[in-house]
Enzyme design. Sequence first.
Site, PDB file in Angstrom:
ATOM      1  N   ASP A  67       1.520 -38.499  -1.685  1.00 55.59           N
ATOM      2  CA  ASP A  67       1.673 -37.352  -2.712  1.00 55.59           C
ATOM      3  C   ASP A  67       0.451 -37.500  -3.881  1.00 55.59           C
ATOM      4  OD1 ASP A  67       2.555 -39.884  -3.898  1.00 55.59           O
ATOM      5  OD2 ASP A  67       4.756 -38.973  -4.192  1.00 55.59           O
ATOM      6  N   ASP A 136      16.106 -40.759  -9.354  1.00 52.76           N
ATOM      7  CA  ASP A 136      16.767 -39.220  -9.179  1.00 52.76           C
ATOM      8  C   ASP A 136      16.810 -39.267  -7.684  1.00 52.76           C
ATOM      9  OD1 ASP A 136      14.156 -38.669  -8.485  1.00 52.76           O
ATOM     10  OD2 ASP A 136      14.022 -36.843  -9.955  1.00 52.76           O
ATOM     11  N   HIS A 138      14.501 -39.153  -5.510  1.00 53.80           N
ATOM     12  CA  HIS A 138      13.147 -38.489  -4.600  1.00 53.80           C
ATOM     13  C   HIS A 138      12.584 -39.631  -3.710  1.00 53.80           C
ATOM     14  CE1 HIS A 138      10.353 -39.505  -8.288  1.00 53.80           C
ATOM     15  NE2 HIS A 138      10.234 -40.461  -7.287  1.00 53.80           N
ATOM     16  N   GLU A 143      11.647 -33.719  -5.302  1.00 51.62           N
ATOM     17  CA  GLU A 143      12.595 -33.847  -6.425  1.00 51.62           C
ATOM     18  C   GLU A 143      13.896 -33.287  -5.845  1.00 51.62           C
ATOM     19  OE1 GLU A 143      11.764 -36.160  -8.633  1.00 51.62           O
ATOM     20  OE2 GLU A 143      10.474 -35.687 -10.255  1.00 51.62           O
TER      21      GLU A 143
HETATM   22  P1  PGA Z   1       8.736 -46.937  -8.366  1.00 52.99           P
HETATM   23  O1  PGA Z   1       8.499 -45.391  -8.004  1.00 52.99           O
HETATM   24  O2  PGA Z   1       8.171 -47.938  -7.149  1.00 52.99           O
HETATM   25  O3  PGA Z   1       7.485 -47.096  -9.336  1.00 52.99           O
HETATM   26  O4  PGA Z   1       9.938 -47.342  -8.985  1.00 52.99           O
HETATM   27  C1  PGA Z   1       9.124 -44.919  -6.770  1.00 52.99           C
HETATM   28  C2  PGA Z   1       9.275 -43.651  -6.745  1.00 52.99           C
HETATM   29  O5  PGA Z   1       9.117 -42.760  -7.703  1.00 52.99           O
HETATM   30  O6  PGA Z   1       9.062 -42.974  -5.549  1.00 52.99           O
END
Ligand code: PGA
Length: 260
Positions: A67, A136, A138, A143
């Site tokens: 992404d 959340d 995702h 999302e």
């Molecule tokens: P993080 O992000 O590893 O910094 O917690 C994970 C994500 O948002 O997929």
Amino acid sequence: MEVVIVPDAVAGGELIAETIAALLTRKPGALLGVATGSTPLPVYEALAAKAASGAVDVSRARICQLDEYVGLPAGHPESYRSVVLREVVRPLGLGEDAFMGPDGAAGDIAAACAEYDRALAEAGGVDLQLLGIGTDGHIGFNEPCSSLASRTRIKTLTRQTRQDNARFFDSPEEVPHHVITQGIGTILEARHLVLLATGEAKAEAVALAVEGPLAAVVPASALQLHPHATVVVDEAAASGLKLAGYFRDTYAAKPDWQAI
Ligand code: PGA
């Protein structure tokens, strides 16, 4: 889906780096889909150490991005292109020619998204896609309520995700609202999905993704549709799992010949 509960983030990083090393030994030109954020860093550190010690030859590996933020100026240190080059590509001794990602600064974002899906297919598809999980639920930047069949496209970040990612920017307002992300349908085309989650903050999302119903409101639950999905969690991220005992027993009794 296989769930592996490891003692801590370093053990998770080591296990996944071993899996990637085995893949590269089997298929030196494998296409590795990488994730950004804090969680996967122990994987990249462990893999770079294996490459440096000669335990694995990564010289023909190819790296692709999951992404990207939309609208950050080219070369911005927090663009995911910059992050992946800094944290994965260069430490492995690879050049930018080994790397592919969507263009978050493109004039025509829709065309850039379609182009990236095409490029992934033309590259032979992703062999192993490493994933994190948002608080959340995702995956990538899909999302809640992202279509389970979605392709690479533009998405709007939730307030929660912008807040979660504010630590990488000078101020919370600087976190872009828009992103390009591989769609859930795109992600599901990778041959092996490996999701790493560490820390208590991920426990609820992990439990919903692994043991909850398949639902677009928890995008990571889409891993339930994949024939080869591995979820690696530390004790804290596993703390919401009702079947933790079963997952531990299964992994402990796993035959030696069977990799994750
Ligand atoms: P993080 O992000 O590893 O910094 O917690 C994970 C994500 O948002 O997929």
